[in-house]
Design a protein around this motif. Structure first.
Motif, mmCIF file in Angstrom:
data_model
loop_
_atom_site.group_PDB
_atom_site.id
_atom_site.type_symbol
_atom_site.label_atom_id
_atom_site.label_comp_id
_atom_site.label_asym_id
_atom_site.label_seq_id
_atom_site.Cartn_x
_atom_site.Cartn_y
_atom_site.Cartn_z
ATOM 1 N N HIS A 277 -119.676 14.083 -61.186
ATOM 2 C CA HIS A 277 -118.845 13.004 -60.830
ATOM 3 C C HIS A 277 -117.399 13.633 -61.433
ATOM 4 C CE1 HIS A 277 -121.742 9.536 -60.235
ATOM 5 N NE2 HIS A 277 -121.469 10.324 -59.046
ATOM 6 N N THR A 278 -117.444 14.216 -62.736
ATOM 7 C CA THR A 278 -116.351 14.757 -63.334
ATOM 8 C C THR A 278 -115.554 15.838 -62.536
ATOM 9 O OG1 THR A 278 -117.326 14.168 -65.363
ATOM 10 C CG2 THR A 278 -115.563 15.790 -65.688
ATOM 11 N N ARG A 279 -116.274 16.856 -61.953
ATOM 12 C CA ARG A 279 -115.721 17.814 -61.306
ATOM 13 C C ARG A 279 -115.221 17.390 -59.855
ATOM 14 N NH1 ARG A 279 -117.454 23.060 -62.040
ATOM 15 N NH2 ARG A 279 -115.996 23.465 -60.408
ATOM 16 N N ARG A 281 -113.858 14.288 -59.522
ATOM 17 C CA ARG A 281 -112.564 13.598 -59.759
ATOM 18 C C ARG A 281 -111.571 14.692 -60.027
ATOM 19 N NH1 ARG A 281 -116.036 9.994 -62.788
ATOM 20 N NH2 ARG A 281 -116.127 11.069 -64.625
ATOM 21 N N ARG A 282 -111.665 15.759 -60.734
ATOM 22 C CA ARG A 282 -110.699 16.701 -60.952
ATOM 23 C C ARG A 282 -110.365 17.336 -59.667
ATOM 24 N NH1 ARG A 282 -113.464 19.832 -66.187
ATOM 25 N NH2 ARG A 282 -112.904 18.091 -67.819
ATOM 26 N N ARG A 283 -111.136 17.315 -58.778
ATOM 27 C CA ARG A 283 -110.896 17.955 -57.341
ATOM 28 C C ARG A 283 -109.955 16.951 -56.519
ATOM 29 N NH1 ARG A 283 -109.465 22.512 -54.975
ATOM 30 N NH2 ARG A 283 -110.090 22.539 -52.812
ATOM 31 N N GLU A 285 -108.086 14.878 -57.968
ATOM 32 C CA GLU A 285 -106.832 14.823 -58.581
ATOM 33 C C GLU A 285 -105.980 16.081 -57.932
ATOM 34 O OE1 GLU A 285 -107.452 14.525 -62.761
ATOM 35 O OE2 GLU A 285 -108.219 12.314 -62.512
ATOM 36 N N SER A 286 -106.393 17.011 -58.038
ATOM 37 C CA SER A 286 -105.606 18.339 -57.767
ATOM 38 C C SER A 286 -105.619 18.356 -56.142
ATOM 39 C CB SER A 286 -106.390 19.797 -57.920
ATOM 40 O OG SER A 286 -107.663 19.453 -57.079
ATOM 41 N N GLU A 289 -102.362 15.944 -55.842
ATOM 42 C CA GLU A 289 -101.209 16.553 -56.250
ATOM 43 C C GLU A 289 -100.406 17.512 -55.300
ATOM 44 O OE1 GLU A 289 -102.109 18.668 -59.853
ATOM 45 O OE2 GLU A 289 -102.211 16.752 -61.144
#
Length: 323
Positions: A277-279, A281-283, A285-286, A289
């Motif tokens: 889930h953390t990975r 979310r980071r993906r 977000e990128s 952007e």
């Protein structure tokens, strides 16, 4: 991978804190649950600050397991052997609990190291009680006293209405876990985890570990088990325990590892789920952007804002502009 501790961390902290502040004579009344299957209750009164009552509620046993007086076979003997005169078993236990222990803090040994070890053992009451039948069978394996014609199926409770199975034999004990999970994602992750778990056993550094197998269907050893006990949605894990795995201090470690195996798998499944889930979310977000940078006109607006200049006006000029 992280191995779970056999003792209850909260129970150990409570015992240590109580021991350090025993002269304050403060009442205590705590309820909590651990491993999603065991409930605890601690009670201390101001009248007897040296006496601590610890009640434990065990998982509801399925029909194929055997409980004697609300406890697994051999639990009373295991408690007496582990705690000695420091702990007294109250009969009957408190309402809603399988076991109530009366702990006399004034009878703890004076040696600090031995005292702490005994408190850790008291905090491991779940393993002592639920692991008593397993420990008894593995002890017989260590001493080579298992009957050569022993081929019965032994069911031991480890979760509410769920059991795992032992097949004792003269030279080995086969342990089989039907793995069940409620969430569909947990089922997929657990199945993948268990398959990798079995593959890891084949590494050169784990040659001395117990043989481990995973199968999506019940092993032949469970042909005598009731059908409702074999409804596993994440397969079946089999360990084969030989005498070398339970010699000396290895016995405690083996009993602890087997008693907490389902919790161990659940812990790593939840950790894997949280990591993914953390990975994700980071993906996301990128990607957001990148999409923002690709919007038409964003670059021109950025350049326009950077090309603007500002002049600081005096008070007289500012009044003139306002008129």
């Amino acid at each position: 991978m992280i191995l779970l501790q056999s003792h209850s961390r909260f129970l150990l902290d409570t015992l240590l804190n109580r021991l350090q502040n025993i002269e304050k004579a403060v009442e205590a009344d705590y309820h909590w649950a651990e491993f999603d299957d065991v409930r605890y209750h601690i009670q201390v009164t101001m009248k007897n600050p040296h006496i601590l009552l610890l009640s434990v509620s065990l998982p509801t046993p399925p029909q194929e397991t055997v409980f004697l007086g609300g406890l697994p076979s051999g639990a009373i003997e295991a408690i007496k052997a582990a705690y000695g005169a420091v702990v007294q078993i109250l009969d009957p236990p408190r309402d809603g609990f399988n076991l109530t222990l009366k702990l006399n803090l004034s009878k703890l040994p004076p040696d600090e190291e031995y005292k702490h070890a005994l408190l850790v053992k008291i905090a491991s009451v779940r393993e002592v009680v639920l692991g008593a039948p397993l420990r008894g069978i593995l002890k017989k394996l260590t001493s080579r006293t298992l009957a050569s014609n022993t081929d019965g199926l032994v069911a031991l409770v480890h979760r509410p209405n769920e059991s795992f199975f032992l097949i004792p034999q003269a030279e080995k004990v086969t342990v089989i876990f039907p793995m069940r999970f409620k969430d569909s994602i947990d089922i997929v992750l657990a199945t993948s985890f268990l398959q990798e778990f079995v593959e890891a056993r084949r590494m050169a550094g784990l040659n001395t570990a117990p043989p481990c197998l995973w199968s999506p269907t019940p092993p032949l050893e469970l042909k005598e088990a009731p059908a409702e006990a074999l409804s596993a949605n994440a397969g079946f894990v089999t360990f084969v325990i030989f005498p070398r795995h339970v010699e000396g201090k290895k016995l405690d470690r083996t009993v602890c590892s087997l008693s907490t195996f389902h919790a161990y798998v659940s812990y790593h499944v939840k950790c894997s789920e949280g990591f993914m889930h953390t990975r994700m979310r980071r993906r996301v977000e990128s990607l957001i952007e990148a999409l923002d940078r690709a919007k038409p006109g964003m670059e021109n607006a950025k350049n326009a804002s950077q090309s603007r200049s500002f002049k600081r006006l005096s008070l007289k000029e500012a009044r003139g502009n306002s008129n």
